[in-house]
Write a protein that holds these residues in place. Structure first.
Motif, PDB file in Angstrom:
ATOM      1  N   UNK A 177       0.831  -1.209   0.000  1.00 55.24           N
ATOM      2  CA  UNK A 177       0.000   0.000   0.000  1.00 55.24           C
ATOM      3  C   UNK A 177       0.867   1.260   0.000  1.00 55.24           C
ATOM      4  N   UNK A 178       0.405   2.246  -0.762  1.00 51.09           N
ATOM      5  CA  UNK A 178       1.134   3.499  -0.910  1.00 51.09           C
ATOM      6  C   UNK A 178       0.803   4.460   0.230  1.00 51.09           C
ATOM      7  N   UNK A 179       1.699   5.429   0.446  1.00 48.45           N
ATOM      8  CA  UNK A 179       1.460   6.478   1.411  1.00 48.45           C
ATOM      9  C   UNK A 179       0.842   7.694   0.747  1.00 48.45           C
ATOM     10  N   UNK A 180       0.684   8.770   1.500  1.00 44.65           N
ATOM     11  CA  UNK A 180       0.075   9.989   0.956  1.00 44.65           C
ATOM     12  C   UNK A 180       1.001  10.722   0.001  1.00 44.65           C
ATOM     13  N   UNK A 181       2.297  10.710   0.290  1.00 47.56           N
ATOM     14  CA  UNK A 181       3.283  11.429  -0.523  1.00 47.56           C
ATOM     15  C   UNK A 181       4.082  10.436  -1.362  1.00 47.56           C
ATOM     16  N   UNK A 182       3.908  10.435  -2.690  1.00 43.00           N
ATOM     17  CA  UNK A 182       4.632   9.475  -3.538  1.00 43.00           C
ATOM     18  C   UNK A 182       6.140   9.700  -3.567  1.00 43.00           C
ATOM     19  N   UNK A 183       6.602  10.890  -3.140  1.00 44.61           N
ATOM     20  CA  UNK A 183       8.039  11.189  -3.143  1.00 44.61           C
ATOM     21  C   UNK A 183       8.678  10.973  -1.768  1.00 44.61           C
ATOM     22  N   UNK A 184       7.895  10.516  -0.817  1.00 44.34           N
ATOM     23  CA  UNK A 184       8.390  10.329   0.548  1.00 44.34           C
ATOM     24  C   UNK A 184       9.467   9.236   0.587  1.00 44.34           C
ATOM     25  N   UNK A 185      10.589   9.524   1.258  1.00 45.32           N
ATOM     26  CA  UNK A 185      11.672   8.557   1.396  1.00 45.32           C
ATOM     27  C   UNK A 185      11.459   7.732   2.662  1.00 45.32           C
ATOM     28  N   UNK A 186      11.165   6.473   2.454  1.00 42.58           N
ATOM     29  CA  UNK A 186      10.865   5.601   3.592  1.00 42.58           C
ATOM     30  C   UNK A 186      12.119   5.184   4.352  1.00 42.58           C
ATOM     31  N   UNK A 187      11.897   4.756   5.561  1.00 36.05           N
ATOM     32  CA  UNK A 187      12.986   4.364   6.462  1.00 36.05           C
ATOM     33  C   UNK A 187      13.817   3.221   5.889  1.00 36.05           C
ATOM     34  N   UNK A 188      13.151   2.295   5.183  1.00 39.63           N
ATOM     35  CA  UNK A 188      13.853   1.103   4.667  1.00 39.63           C
ATOM     36  C   UNK A 188      14.405   1.298   3.262  1.00 39.63           C
TER      37      UNK A 188
END
Length: 211
Positions: A177-188
């Motif tokens: 599942x995607x988050x709200x911000x497609x450019x968000x840099x995830x922790x992993x």
């Protein structure tokens, strides 16, 4: 006649290319729509060039073909938007499921760790020590947490950080599942996926969705 054959050959080649290229990149809907538009366009060109030679029967047939094309195009467009809508609904369902699972998992681990800390007979025990003791072998040395259920690891990854003696953070990142911000840099290291953070301290538990 040669001109008509050239147009027909050009239509076949163009339509085939417009279908094959998007389909190669798994864009099936785009392949279908582009090839359909190409086929319709070349068919209309051939009909226009030969309309003087067509008798009444063929004109009726041509009209029928045009009407069939119109209804088919309408069906394709309707089916396309219906599929898009269904995809959006499935994404929302997946986000809701992941959010629920993550919320329960993080809060449960942190609340139980806090209870362990509060009930300890040792005045020297820290929150991080209580967390490590409660979680036990679920904590991996590389900073990840083993999921409660084996299949859960296919959809969500859990990570932990011991900020200081009395502060522990758990980070959960979705894999589907995607988050709200497609450019968000995830922790992993992923980009644009759902991410949730829980913070455990001697003051209690905090939980939030960061993407």
């Amino acid at each position: 006649m040669k001109q008509q054959w050239k147009i027909l050959a050009g239509g076949v080649v163009t339509t085939s290319v417009l279908f094959a290229v998007p389909a190669y990149f798994y864009a099936q809907w785009m392949a279908l729509i582009l090839s359909f538009i190409s086929a319709v366009s070349f068919s209309l060109i051939l009909l226009k060039r030969n309309k003087e030679k067509l008798d009444h029967t063929y004109k009726v047939a041509a009209t029928g073909i045009i009407l069939l094309i119109i209804f088919s195009s309408g069906y394709i467009v309707h089916d396309y938007f219906r599929a898009e809508y269904q995809d959006e609904i499935l994404v929302e369902i997946r986000q809701t499921i992941d959010s629920g699972i993550i919320g329960v998992q993080i809060k449960n681990d942190m609340i139980q760790s806090l209870k362990y800390y509060k009930s300890s007979d040792s005045d020297e025990m820290t929150v991080s020590e209580a967390f490590s003791s409660y979680m036990g072998d679920k904590l991996n040395e590389n900073g990840t947490i083993k999921p409660s259920q084996e299949k859960e690891g296919d959809n969500i990854s859990y990570h932990y950080e011991i900020k200081d003696a009395d502060t522990v953070v758990i980070i959960a990142v979705t894999k589907v599942s995607k988050g709200n911000d497609p450019a968000f840099k995830n922790y992993d290291g992923q980009t644009g996926m759902g991410e949730y953070v829980g913070t455990l301290s001697n003051g209690g538990v905090e939980y939030e969705k960061v993407n």
